[in-house]
Design an enzyme around this catalytic site. Structure first.
Site, short mmCIF file in Angstrom:
data_model
loop_
_atom_site.label_atom_id
_atom_site.label_comp_id
_atom_site.label_asym_id
_atom_site.label_seq_id
_atom_site.Cartn_x
_atom_site.Cartn_y
_atom_site.Cartn_z
N ARG A 78 -26.81 40.30 17.69
CA ARG A 78 -27.94 40.19 18.62
C ARG A 78 -29.27 40.31 17.88
NH1 ARG A 78 -27.95 40.38 23.87
NH2 ARG A 78 -25.87 41.25 24.00
N ARG A 104 -30.40 36.57 28.40
CA ARG A 104 -29.91 37.32 27.25
C ARG A 104 -30.55 38.70 27.27
NH1 ARG A 104 -25.89 36.32 24.19
NH2 ARG A 104 -26.89 37.26 22.39
N HIS A 122 -37.23 39.09 38.16
CA HIS A 122 -35.85 39.46 38.49
C HIS A 122 -35.65 39.25 39.99
CE1 HIS A 122 -32.04 41.53 38.10
NE2 HIS A 122 -32.34 42.20 39.19
N LEU A 157 -32.87 47.75 30.85
CA LEU A 157 -32.69 46.44 31.50
C LEU A 157 -33.25 46.43 32.93
CD1 LEU A 157 -31.33 43.60 31.29
CD2 LEU A 157 -29.36 44.63 32.43
N GLU A 187 -40.01 33.24 44.53
CA GLU A 187 -40.31 33.43 43.10
C GLU A 187 -41.33 32.42 42.62
OE1 GLU A 187 -36.99 33.89 40.35
OE2 GLU A 187 -35.68 34.44 42.00
#
Ligand code: GAR
Length: 225
Positions: A78, A104, A122, A157, A187
């Protein structure tokens, strides 16, 4: 009580934007369209996808935007992918990094490098429903309202200071597909609004680390249906 002005730390204007996507890119489209329609004094300097076949990447290239595909599967670690990503962002001269359906998880080092200038959307009313399948989980929980959140990214997160939220009512007969389509439409209004505030330097952090618009704009959008 409103905050004394001295307690606010303004976030500086950031007019060169990198947009990170993984798929369809409808939030990218909404941003590009708002920038053109409202003649923002800002520029998208890079659209980067971790999937070279992302539909949004082809859309951006067709619009003449600078694009790059950076396949995460080519990197064993990563951190190595994130280092290549940071290199591509910095080479573009981007000041603001916009996650628009970028699926990701980013390493702590990457997040710290762009602290205060890394922003995400989100599809839930955070702090409820961090992670995946937000609409399904909102329906299962019997929520009366769902929505979306734009926030500064921190190493945890789907957390970090909230810039703006859109509230969308859940219908009694709602399905995951129906709810997610209505939240996505919300959104497309929310993200350009919040990004414009950031780009133009109209936001500040208060003493508790919360985002506050300097001109007192409401941070919520409400949708009737
Ligand atoms: C959007 O609903 C966005 O909120 C979500 O992915 C979708 C991307 O759509 N992001 C996340 O779930 C991030 N945790 P788009 O590619 O059409 O903009």
């Amino acid at each position: 009580m409103s905050e004394p002005v001295s307690a606010l730390v303004p976030l500086p204007p950031r007019r060169r934007i990198a947009v990170l996507i993984s798929g369809r890119g409808s939030n990218l489209e909404a941003l590009v369209e708002a920038m053109a329609a409202e003649r923002w004094d800002a520029r998208i300097v890079a659209v980067i996808a971790n999937r070279p076949d992302a539909a949004g990447l082809a859309w951006a290239a067709a619009r003449g935007l600078p694009t790059a595909g950076l396949d995460h599967r080519a990197f064993a670690e990563r951190e190595a992918f994130d280092a290549a990503l940071a290199q591509a962002i910095d080479a573009s001269g981007a000041e603001l990094v916009v996650l628009a359906g970028f699926m990701r998880i980013l390493s702590d080092g990457f997040v710290r490098r762009y602290e205060g200038r890394l922003v995400n959307i989100h599809p839930s009313l955070l702090p409820a429903f961090a992670g995946l399948h937000t609409h399904r989980r909102a329906l299962e929980a019997g929520c009366a309202f769902a929505g979306a959140t734009v926030h500064l990214v921190t190493p945890t997160l789907d957390h970090g200071p909230i810039i703006a939220q859109a509230v969308v009512p859940v219908r009694p007969d709602d399905t995951e597909a129906g709810l997610s389509a209505r939240v996505l439409a919300a959104e497309h209004r929310l993200y350009p609004m919040a990004l414009r505030w950031l780009i133009e330097g109209r936001l500040a952090l208060d003493a508790q680390g919360r985002v506050r618009p300097l001109d007192g704009q409401p941070q919520g959008l409400f949708f009737e249906s």
